[in-house]
Design an enzyme around this catalytic site. Structure first.
Site, PDB file in Angstrom:
ATOM      1  N   HIS A  24       0.761  -1.155   0.285  1.00 42.17           N
ATOM      2  CA  HIS A  24      -0.029   0.313   0.253  1.00 42.17           C
ATOM      3  C   HIS A  24       0.841   0.982  -0.116  1.00 42.17           C
ATOM      4  O   HIS A  24       0.165   2.582  -0.394  1.00 42.17           O
ATOM      5  CB  HIS A  24      -1.065  -0.501   1.196  1.00 42.17           C
ATOM      6  CG  HIS A  24      -1.680  -0.739   1.108  1.00 42.17           C
ATOM      7  ND1 HIS A  24      -2.757  -0.954   0.107  1.00 42.17           N
ATOM      8  CD2 HIS A  24      -2.549  -2.045   2.219  1.00 42.17           C
ATOM      9  CE1 HIS A  24      -3.833  -2.024   0.289  1.00 42.17           C
ATOM     10  NE2 HIS A  24      -3.118  -2.823   1.874  1.00 42.17           N
ATOM     11  N   ARG A  83       6.851  -5.770   2.635  1.00 43.06           N
ATOM     12  CA  ARG A  83       5.493  -6.277   2.791  1.00 43.06           C
ATOM     13  C   ARG A  83       6.271  -6.177   1.360  1.00 43.06           C
ATOM     14  O   ARG A  83       6.187  -4.952   0.880  1.00 43.06           O
ATOM     15  CB  ARG A  83       4.557  -5.118   3.894  1.00 43.06           C
ATOM     16  CG  ARG A  83       3.814  -6.434   3.470  1.00 43.06           C
ATOM     17  CD  ARG A  83       2.026  -5.617   3.923  1.00 43.06           C
ATOM     18  NE  ARG A  83       1.114  -4.566   3.761  1.00 43.06           N
ATOM     19  CZ  ARG A  83       0.747  -3.426   4.681  1.00 43.06           C
ATOM     20  NH1 ARG A  83      -0.281  -4.699   4.945  1.00 43.06           N
ATOM     21  NH2 ARG A  83      -0.088  -2.182   3.873  1.00 43.06           N
TER      22      ARG A  83
HETATM   23  C1  3PY Z   1      -4.679  -3.866   7.558  1.00 39.24           C
HETATM   24  O1  3PY Z   1      -5.101  -2.983   8.344  1.00 39.24           O
HETATM   25  O2  3PY Z   1      -5.064  -4.588   7.023  1.00 39.24           O
HETATM   26  C2  3PY Z   1      -3.037  -3.861   6.716  1.00 39.24           C
HETATM   27  O3  3PY Z   1      -2.707  -4.759   6.431  1.00 39.24           O
HETATM   28  C3  3PY Z   1      -2.662  -2.537   7.588  1.00 39.24           C
HETATM   29  O4  3PY Z   1      -1.356  -2.512   7.158  1.00 39.24           O
HETATM   30 MG    MG Z   2      -4.466  -5.375   4.872  1.00 42.31          MG
END
Ligand code: 3PY
Ligand code: MG
Length: 267
Positions: free
Chosen positions: A46, A71
């Site tokens: 993200h 990630r």
């Molecule tokens: C979520 O809250 O789904 C996450 O992946 C946090 O980064």
């Molecule tokens: Mg998430």
């Protein structure tokens, strides 16, 4: 090979507190690496980070003893292998929903015969040392995220997957999977109960339990409960929360209203 300090903490039964990076720059990564956190995770799912951004960010983090995680955008072996080759000492794999998906993530992190990771640790050799391939499977963390409806149903089969180091909970996707609004630090009883079930299963299977927060209040709560991989603050919130708080302390001056786009009601 350079040892993985976070794995060392876990082997001593201690927790590791970290931060997430979404700003694609080596200097912000270096600044965050000088704050006392145990680990930093480059968020390629993200965050605004691509591979060309990730490599100098990993180099910046490696000026300190902070453990570098990434990630990855998805459970896809090529990007998992590529960030490990760039010197990540752990990967967090999002949206893992069943045993087969957990096995796929783990296999991408391990060299044969344990897994299917291809050889080519170009920067990892510089960061980890010339004997990197010999010890990489032992030092590299594979963490999978439980945050989908199927993943909640199948948490036992995921968490018991051989070779898994940690489970990392994404609280907002978990909330959506439970039919709740996507709130990060979440007190909804259904959310709390699901988080507790995942923690309990991790304990039984001797897998490290991890979770994302955006506050010291929730970080402390989860540490006290026994989570050993807790995310305290992402870089963008560290920046904006601090400046907003300082702005709010001034008097005799009107802060600029945040820019807004028109909404449906037109107000
Ligand atoms: C979520 O809250 O789904 C996450 O992946 C946090 O980064
Ligand atoms: Mg998430």
């Amino acid at each position: 090979m350079r040892f993985n300090r976070v794995k060392q903490l876990w082997s001593e039964g201690k927790p590791a507190v970290g931060g997430f990076l979404s700003i694609p720059h080596c200097f912000s990564a270096e600044v965050m690496a000088h704050t006392g956190l145990d680990w930093l995770c480059l968020d390629m799912q993200h965050g605004c980070i691509d591979y060309a951004d990730a490599v100098p960010m990993l180099t910046a983090i490696s000026t300190t003893s902070v453990t570098p995680f990434v990630r990855v955008p998805w459970n896809e072996p090529s990007i998992i292998m590529k960030v490990l080759d760039a010197g990540a000492y752990g990967v967090i794999v999002p949206m893992v929903s069943n045993r087969a998906e957990a096995e796929r993530a783990i296999a991408a992190c391990r060299y044969p015969p344990a897994g299917m990771r291809s050889n080519g640790p170009n920067r990892a050799l510089l960061y980890g040392g010339p004997d990197y391939q010999k010890h990489a499977d032992r030092e590299t963390v594979c963490a999978v995220m439980i945050e989908t409806a199927e993943g909640i149903d199948k948490m036992e089969e995921i968490i018991s997957t051989p070779g898994l180091d940690a489970v990392y909970i994404g609280p907002t996707d978990l909330a959506l999977a439970l039919g709740l609004p996507p709130v990060m630090d979440n007190d909804e009883p259904k959310h709390v109960a699901t988080v507790n079930r995942i923690l309990d299963s991790c304990r039984r299977h001797k897998v490290v339990a991890g979770i994302h927060t955006i506050s010291s209040k929730f970080t402390q709560r989860y540490l006290d409960q026994g989570f050993r991989m807790v995310m305290l603050v992402p870089d963008r919130l560290a920046m904006s929360n601090y400046v907003k708080a300082e702005v709010g302390r001034l008097s005799g001056w009107t802060p600029l209203a945040p820019a807004r786009t028109a909404d449906r009601s037109g107000d």
